[in-house]
Design a protein around this motif. Structure first.
Motif, short mmCIF file in Angstrom:
data_model
loop_
_atom_site.label_atom_id
_atom_site.label_comp_id
_atom_site.label_asym_id
_atom_site.label_seq_id
_atom_site.Cartn_x
_atom_site.Cartn_y
_atom_site.Cartn_z
N ALA A 54 12.53 -0.58 3.23
CA ALA A 54 12.76 -1.94 2.75
C ALA A 54 12.10 -2.96 3.68
CB ALA A 54 14.26 -2.21 2.65
N ARG A 55 12.20 -2.74 4.98
CA ARG A 55 11.58 -3.67 5.94
C ARG A 55 10.08 -3.73 5.73
NH1 ARG A 55 13.35 -1.42 10.07
NH2 ARG A 55 15.24 -2.67 10.35
N THR A 56 9.44 -2.57 5.51
CA THR A 56 8.00 -2.54 5.25
C THR A 56 7.66 -3.29 3.97
OG1 THR A 56 7.73 -0.41 6.38
CG2 THR A 56 6.03 -1.02 4.80
N ASN A 57 8.42 -3.03 2.90
CA ASN A 57 8.16 -3.70 1.63
C ASN A 57 8.31 -5.21 1.75
OD1 ASN A 57 7.60 -1.42 0.07
ND2 ASN A 57 9.75 -1.04 -0.37
N LEU A 58 9.34 -5.67 2.43
CA LEU A 58 9.57 -7.11 2.56
C LEU A 58 8.47 -7.76 3.40
CD1 LEU A 58 13.44 -7.12 3.07
CD2 LEU A 58 12.17 -7.74 1.00
N ALA A 59 7.99 -7.07 4.43
CA ALA A 59 6.89 -7.62 5.23
C ALA A 59 5.61 -7.73 4.41
CB ALA A 59 6.67 -6.75 6.47
N SER A 195 12.73 1.31 -17.28
CA SER A 195 12.00 0.62 -16.21
C SER A 195 10.81 1.48 -15.81
CB SER A 195 12.91 0.39 -14.99
OG SER A 195 14.01 -0.43 -15.33
N ALA A 196 9.66 0.86 -15.65
CA ALA A 196 8.44 1.58 -15.28
C ALA A 196 7.80 0.96 -14.05
CB ALA A 196 7.45 1.57 -16.45
N ASP A 197 8.64 0.46 -13.14
CA ASP A 197 8.12 -0.29 -12.00
C ASP A 197 8.17 0.49 -10.69
OD1 ASP A 197 10.96 -0.48 -12.29
OD2 ASP A 197 10.98 -2.07 -10.78
N GLN A 198 8.54 1.78 -10.73
CA GLN A 198 8.49 2.55 -9.50
C GLN A 198 7.09 3.16 -9.33
OE1 GLN A 198 12.04 5.17 -9.47
NE2 GLN A 198 12.87 3.69 -8.03
N ASP A 199 6.88 3.78 -8.17
CA ASP A 199 5.57 4.35 -7.88
C ASP A 199 5.27 5.50 -8.82
OD1 ASP A 199 3.34 4.59 -5.62
OD2 ASP A 199 4.00 6.62 -6.11
N PHE A 200 4.12 5.45 -9.49
CA PHE A 200 3.69 6.52 -10.40
C PHE A 200 2.35 7.07 -9.92
CE2 PHE A 200 6.84 4.66 -13.16
CZ PHE A 200 7.29 5.72 -13.94
N ASN A 201 2.30 8.39 -9.76
CA ASN A 201 1.03 9.01 -9.35
C ASN A 201 0.32 9.69 -10.51
OD1 ASN A 201 2.62 11.25 -9.72
ND2 ASN A 201 2.63 11.88 -7.56
N TYR A 202 0.75 9.34 -11.74
CA TYR A 202 0.09 9.85 -12.94
C TYR A 202 0.12 8.76 -14.00
CZ TYR A 202 4.96 10.51 -14.39
OH TYR A 202 6.29 10.29 -14.69
N HIS A 286 13.01 1.57 -2.11
CA HIS A 286 12.08 2.53 -2.71
C HIS A 286 10.67 2.28 -2.18
CE1 HIS A 286 9.78 4.74 -5.70
NE2 HIS A 286 9.18 3.63 -6.08
N ARG A 287 9.90 3.36 -1.97
CA ARG A 287 8.51 3.21 -1.49
C ARG A 287 7.61 2.83 -2.66
NH1 ARG A 287 7.20 8.60 1.73
NH2 ARG A 287 8.47 9.48 0.05
N ARG A 288 7.66 1.57 -3.03
CA ARG A 288 6.93 1.10 -4.20
C ARG A 288 5.43 1.29 -4.06
NH1 ARG A 288 4.59 0.84 -7.96
NH2 ARG A 288 4.53 -0.68 -9.66
N PHE A 289 4.91 1.25 -2.83
CA PHE A 289 3.47 1.31 -2.61
C PHE A 289 3.06 2.64 -1.97
CE2 PHE A 289 4.97 -3.11 -2.06
CZ PHE A 289 4.43 -3.66 -3.21
N GLY A 295 -8.90 5.90 -0.27
CA GLY A 295 -9.40 5.37 0.98
C GLY A 295 -8.46 4.43 1.71
N GLU A 296 -7.36 4.00 1.06
CA GLU A 296 -6.43 3.08 1.72
C GLU A 296 -5.37 3.86 2.46
OE1 GLU A 296 -4.84 -0.22 -0.27
OE2 GLU A 296 -6.76 -0.91 -1.08
N PRO A 297 -4.91 3.35 3.61
CA PRO A 297 -3.97 4.10 4.47
C PRO A 297 -2.54 4.08 3.92
CG PRO A 297 -4.40 1.95 5.41
CD PRO A 297 -5.32 2.07 4.22
N ASP A 298 -1.74 5.03 4.38
CA ASP A 298 -0.32 5.08 4.08
C ASP A 298 0.36 3.85 4.68
OD1 ASP A 298 2.34 5.68 3.73
OD2 ASP A 298 2.30 7.57 4.84
N LEU A 299 1.17 3.18 3.88
CA LEU A 299 1.85 1.96 4.35
C LEU A 299 3.22 2.24 4.95
CD1 LEU A 299 0.96 -0.40 1.34
CD2 LEU A 299 -0.13 -0.31 3.60
N TYR A 300 3.69 3.48 4.85
CA TYR A 300 5.05 3.80 5.28
C TYR A 300 5.08 4.78 6.46
CZ TYR A 300 6.17 1.58 0.87
OH TYR A 300 6.28 0.70 -0.17
#
Length: 301
Positions: A54-59, A195-202, A286-289, A295-300
């Motif tokens: 949550a702290r990461t998401n809010l930042a 709801s379809a707003d969580q992280d989807f990898n497909y 939730h790890r939304r991102f 090529g983009e790094p892991d945010l968590y």
């Protein structure tokens, strides 16, 4: 009620859990919210991983806020998430008379107009901790049970308990990946909270959510097309007095557009506007991102 004995079979904790949940569901709203605050304080050390997400998401999403304000928002969102567990219990076990007058509902005319056409409705919302309670409240206001899409629990005992509880109050409980079940319910003219707003990898597209590319499901318009259902935005929050505010909107102008990525972006933009009004009540744990563009790094980390 007939499903409950099967829910208890082989699960020693189910019967006492149902008894406790039934008692909690009948608490006055002020007591339930106070219980959420106490539980947050007790569980705070155990929620370190969720707090970190949550702290990461809010930042990421609120870079304009200073650390002190974001810290307060973090505390508020953890409390809203923990309180959501008690709201879940209320949604499952509260008798109808205990929920009477708990919510103000706008936009029922949009739901009734679609039902009068004999079509199903996909209520498109977001991951708010009170979502199942608000789906129940909408059903009570309509005098017609709503169906929900729910993720199955990996523990068989817990899954039987939760499924039994949900089937007490919802017309149908559809697995998150049960596309056929979802289409069947919609084709029969059912109302499904979705709801379809969580992280989807497909079946996804990277579209902006608070300015961050977010992997977002693009299949929602196709689900509506295949089932001849209407998509109605469904938003809700709990106000400062503890009352729930529910709003069903007509389908957005020009949506669907025929471009799945553009439609997903519109959904995220509309959701973002809603979340900004009550940011503490979104599921930031939730790890939304989690899924990143190539090529983009892991945010968590």
């Amino acid at each position: 009620m007939a499903a409950e004995p099967a829910a208890h079979e082989g699960c020693w904790f189910s019967a006492p859990a149902v008894a406790i949940a039934t008692a909690v569901a009948r608490l006055p709203q002020s007591w339930l919210l106070a219980l959420g605050g106490i539980a947050t304080w007790l569980l705070w050390p155990l929620l370190a991983k969720r707090r970190r997400h949550a702290r990461t998401n809010l930042a990421l999403c609120f870079p304009e806020l200073d650390e002190r304000v974001r810290g307060r928002l973090l505390r508020d969102t953890v409390r809203a998430t923990v309180t959501g567990a008690f709201e879940l219990v209320r949604g499952w076990y509260a008798p109808a008379h205990a929920l009477r007058g708990a919510a103000d509902v706008e936009g029922l005319e949009h739901v009734r107009a679609v039902l009068a056409q004999g079509r199903g409705i996909l209520l498109l919302g977001g991951h708010i901790p009170s979502s199942e309670l608000c789906a129940r409240l909408l059903g009570e206001a309509l005098d017609e049970r709503v169906s929900i899409v729910a993720r199955r629990n990996n523990n068989p005992c817990i899954e039987r308990l939760m499924d039994s509880a949900r089937r007490r109050v919802f017309a149908d409980v559809i697995g998150k990946k049960d596309v056929r079940g979802l289409l069947r319910t919609l084709s029969r003219g059912g109302i499904v909270a979705y709801s379809a707003d969580q992280d989807f990898n497909y079946q996804n597209a990277f579209v902006p959510f608070f300015g961050i590319p977010a992997a977002t499901l693009t299949a929602t318009p196709d689900l509506a097309r295949r089932s001849n259902a209407a998509v109605l935005p469904f938003w809700f929050h709990r106000d400062a007095s503890g009352r729930y505010r529910l709003r069903v909107e007509p389908t957005w102008d020009g949506w669907p557009s025929g471009d799945p990525a553009q439609d997903a972006a519109r959904y995220m933009a509309e959701l973002e506007a809603v979340v900004r009004r009550h940011p503490e009540q979104y599921l930031w744990v939730h790890r939304r991102f989690k899924t990143r563009p190539p090529g983009e790094p892991d945010l968590y980390r």
